[in-house]
Every structure is written in structure tokens, then in C-alpha cells.
Design a protein around this motif. Sequence first.
Motif, mmCIF file in Angstrom:
data_model
loop_
_atom_site.group_PDB
_atom_site.id
_atom_site.type_symbol
_atom_site.label_atom_id
_atom_site.label_comp_id
_atom_site.label_asym_id
_atom_site.label_seq_id
_atom_site.Cartn_x
_atom_site.Cartn_y
_atom_site.Cartn_z
ATOM 1 N N SER A 240 42.425 -74.510 49.050
ATOM 2 C CA SER A 240 41.490 -73.645 50.257
ATOM 3 C C SER A 240 40.974 -72.309 50.059
ATOM 4 N N ILE A 241 41.606 -71.936 48.711
ATOM 5 C CA ILE A 241 40.638 -70.982 49.664
ATOM 6 C C ILE A 241 39.058 -71.014 48.425
ATOM 7 N N VAL A 242 38.863 -71.642 47.727
ATOM 8 C CA VAL A 242 37.968 -72.575 47.189
ATOM 9 C C VAL A 242 37.100 -72.808 47.826
ATOM 10 N N ARG A 243 37.281 -73.731 48.665
ATOM 11 C CA ARG A 243 37.160 -74.675 49.976
ATOM 12 C C ARG A 243 36.664 -72.762 51.044
ATOM 13 N N ASP A 244 37.386 -72.158 50.952
ATOM 14 C CA ASP A 244 36.718 -70.773 52.034
ATOM 15 C C ASP A 244 35.272 -70.338 51.544
ATOM 16 N N GLY B 202 41.706 -64.852 39.885
ATOM 17 C CA GLY B 202 41.103 -66.100 37.429
ATOM 18 C C GLY B 202 41.009 -66.858 38.303
ATOM 19 N N PHE B 203 43.044 -67.336 38.539
ATOM 20 C CA PHE B 203 43.203 -68.308 38.804
ATOM 21 C C PHE B 203 42.913 -69.645 39.594
ATOM 22 N N CYS B 204 42.352 -68.977 41.352
ATOM 23 C CA CYS B 204 41.147 -69.443 42.202
ATOM 24 C C CYS B 204 40.201 -70.031 41.829
ATOM 25 N N ALA B 205 39.203 -68.693 40.381
ATOM 26 C CA ALA B 205 38.207 -69.085 40.175
ATOM 27 C C ALA B 205 38.266 -69.814 38.873
ATOM 28 N N THR B 206 38.959 -69.802 37.858
ATOM 29 C CA THR B 206 38.981 -71.859 37.412
ATOM 30 C C THR B 206 39.220 -72.912 38.386
ATOM 31 N N HIS B 207 39.992 -72.615 39.725
ATOM 32 C CA HIS B 207 39.785 -73.722 40.689
ATOM 33 C C HIS B 207 38.523 -74.785 40.816
ATOM 34 N N TYR B 208 37.657 -72.995 41.176
ATOM 35 C CA TYR B 208 36.547 -73.263 41.852
ATOM 36 C C TYR B 208 35.587 -73.774 40.974
ATOM 37 N N LEU B 209 35.487 -73.096 39.693
ATOM 38 C CA LEU B 209 35.133 -74.460 38.179
ATOM 39 C C LEU B 209 35.160 -75.408 38.335
ATOM 40 N N ASP C 95 30.928 -54.740 57.492
ATOM 41 C CA ASP C 95 32.091 -55.771 57.896
ATOM 42 C C ASP C 95 31.778 -57.764 58.554
ATOM 43 N N ARG C 96 32.109 -58.298 57.720
ATOM 44 C CA ARG C 96 31.480 -59.945 58.281
ATOM 45 C C ARG C 96 32.577 -60.532 58.226
ATOM 46 N N HIS C 97 33.084 -61.530 59.608
ATOM 47 C CA HIS C 97 34.056 -62.192 59.871
ATOM 48 C C HIS C 97 33.212 -64.117 59.904
ATOM 49 N N PHE C 98 34.432 -64.596 59.329
ATOM 50 C CA PHE C 98 33.829 -66.325 59.278
ATOM 51 C C PHE C 98 35.380 -66.951 59.952
ATOM 52 N N THR C 99 34.587 -67.872 60.548
ATOM 53 C CA THR C 99 35.577 -69.310 60.958
ATOM 54 C C THR C 99 34.854 -70.039 60.317
ATOM 55 N N VAL C 100 36.902 -70.667 59.100
ATOM 56 C CA VAL C 100 36.838 -71.843 58.973
ATOM 57 C C VAL C 100 38.207 -72.843 58.703
ATOM 58 N N PRO C 101 37.702 -73.697 58.866
ATOM 59 C CA PRO C 101 39.208 -74.593 59.603
ATOM 60 C C PRO C 101 40.471 -74.254 58.170
ATOM 61 N N LEU C 102 41.292 -73.958 58.665
ATOM 62 C CA LEU C 102 42.850 -74.547 58.524
ATOM 63 C C LEU C 102 42.979 -75.677 57.758
ATOM 64 N N ASP C 103 42.970 -76.806 58.010
ATOM 65 C CA ASP C 103 43.093 -77.680 57.375
ATOM 66 C C ASP C 103 41.332 -77.877 57.094
ATOM 67 N N HIS C 104 41.008 -77.952 55.698
ATOM 68 C CA HIS C 104 39.647 -78.718 55.450
ATOM 69 C C HIS C 104 39.181 -79.898 55.449
ATOM 70 N N THR C 105 39.839 -80.993 55.409
ATOM 71 C CA THR C 105 40.087 -82.460 56.095
ATOM 72 C C THR C 105 40.671 -82.175 56.787
ATOM 73 N N ASP C 106 40.266 -81.589 57.856
ATOM 74 C CA ASP C 106 40.652 -81.766 59.304
ATOM 75 C C ASP C 106 39.224 -80.390 60.276
ATOM 76 N N PRO C 107 37.925 -80.510 59.842
ATOM 77 C CA PRO C 107 37.317 -79.564 60.161
ATOM 78 C C PRO C 107 37.105 -79.204 61.191
ATOM 79 N N ALA C 108 37.581 -80.035 62.319
ATOM 80 C CA ALA C 108 37.871 -79.801 63.856
ATOM 81 C C ALA C 108 38.863 -79.156 64.228
ATOM 82 N N GLY C 109 40.151 -79.599 63.113
ATOM 83 C CA GLY C 109 41.322 -78.658 63.705
ATOM 84 C C GLY C 109 40.723 -77.991 63.918
#
Length: 247
Positions: free
Chosen positions: A119-123, A146-153, A13-27
Motif C-alpha cells: 500500500s505504501i508503494v501504491r501511495d 529499503g524493504f518498501c523500495a525493493t517492493h517498489y522495484l 508542507d504537502r498533503h495528498f489524498t489516497v485510497p485506504l484500499d487502492h483496489t477500491d479508489p472510490a472508498g
Amino acid sequence: MTSNRQPGVVLTDRHFTVPLDHTDPAGEQLEIYGREVVSSARAGAELPWLVYLEGGPGFGARRFVGKQAWLGRAVQEYRVLLLDQRGTGRSAPLNRQTLPLRGGPQAQAEHLARFRADSIVRDCETVRQRLTGGAPWTVLGQSFGGFCATHYLSTAPEGLRAVLVTGGLPSLNAGAEDVYRAAYPRIQRKAEAHYVRYPQDVERARRIAAHLAEHKTVLPGGYTLTPEAFQSLGILLGGGEGSHQLH
């Protein structure tokens, strides 16, 4: 981290912390969950990572037992991360209980906009840096994944070693309505094949739909089951074993 064993694999099990809004990493921060899976025979080896993005949108990554389905092939060469996208599974929830806490409709819509593919891709990129030390990884995207993967590309190709897509490949020039119109005849054929296989389900389906049309039916989780919601169970017919599951 917590690890345990299933036949042929080690799960962590792995847990990660990410910003709700990646344009506001301190939020405001969210917790993201992922299940690492590696072959028991290669648990201590240096292996490339493969991150799995489930479909939906809104589904957490499936919970395989041992080396079920494609996972058995993947762990032959990868260390796999079954990632629960934000708002799904064991990641920070997004549901009818949490959404009203954000305020009125406008505030809720603005909050929902933080749970799209971008946001999923930035996560994923945040998680990748922590797991691989910056090395690119492989993405396997199923349906909405797959839609996320194409956005990732399109937005972070430097993070990708390879991309595998199963079923979720967006069109370059067709809209959602075009896709649905093309799908209608296939859906009809699937439904007709189901009723040939299980003819007793014809009367059952009609009886259930009639009951739901005349009686308000609330499921244990608080969801009102309408005839239209009952019809949506037909999504099962898109899977190889779906007809049997639906029956």
C-alpha cells in the motif's frame, strides 16, 4: 501549501489524498503528508524528485533542520520529499486509539493489512503522478523503507529513476529468524562495548530492570514499561551515536 525557510533550504508542507484500499479508489480516503525540501539556491529550478522512505515500520520521516546529515548532499541535485508513510507522522494515524474504532480483532487485522509495503508503494505512485506529472523519481529507502523500495522495484519499476537503499535489503532465501540469529552476536558485542564506555550503566540497567519487574510502571502516554520494553531501548546501539543517546 505552507512554505518556510531554514538555513540553506526551503520547506513546503504537502498533503495528498489516497485510497485506504487502492483496489477500491472510490472508498475510504486517507491523508498523506510529505515535507518538500529544496536548496534555497535552486528553489525555482526544475529538479528531479527524490522521495525518502523512513524505517520502522511505523516511523514518520525524520525532521531535519537545514541541511543535516545526507539531506545536504541530496538537495545539491534533487527536490526531496520526506514522506510520512500512511499511519505515521502527520499522515492519517494508526495507533492504539484509532485501531479499536475499526471493531474486533479480525476487523483490526484486516485494517492493518492496508498499511503494508504494497500500500505504501501504491501511495508513492499516486503522489508521484501528482508531483512529477508522470516522470520517474528516485527513492531512498532506510531500513524498512529499503524493504518498501525493493517492493517498489518489483511492482512499479516504471516509476523509478533510481533506488538507493541504506540497511533495508531483504534476503532472497533467509527468513526473519535466520536474520535475528545472525544478529545476536553483534548485539552482544554492541552491548558489551556500551558498558565498557559507560560502566556506571551496568548497575543502572540492573536497578531499572529490577524495579520494572516488581512495580507496574506506566509512562505518561499510557504505555506500560516492562523489563522487556526497557531492553528494547538497545535498538539505539545500532546507530552511530546511539550509545551516547542511550546513556
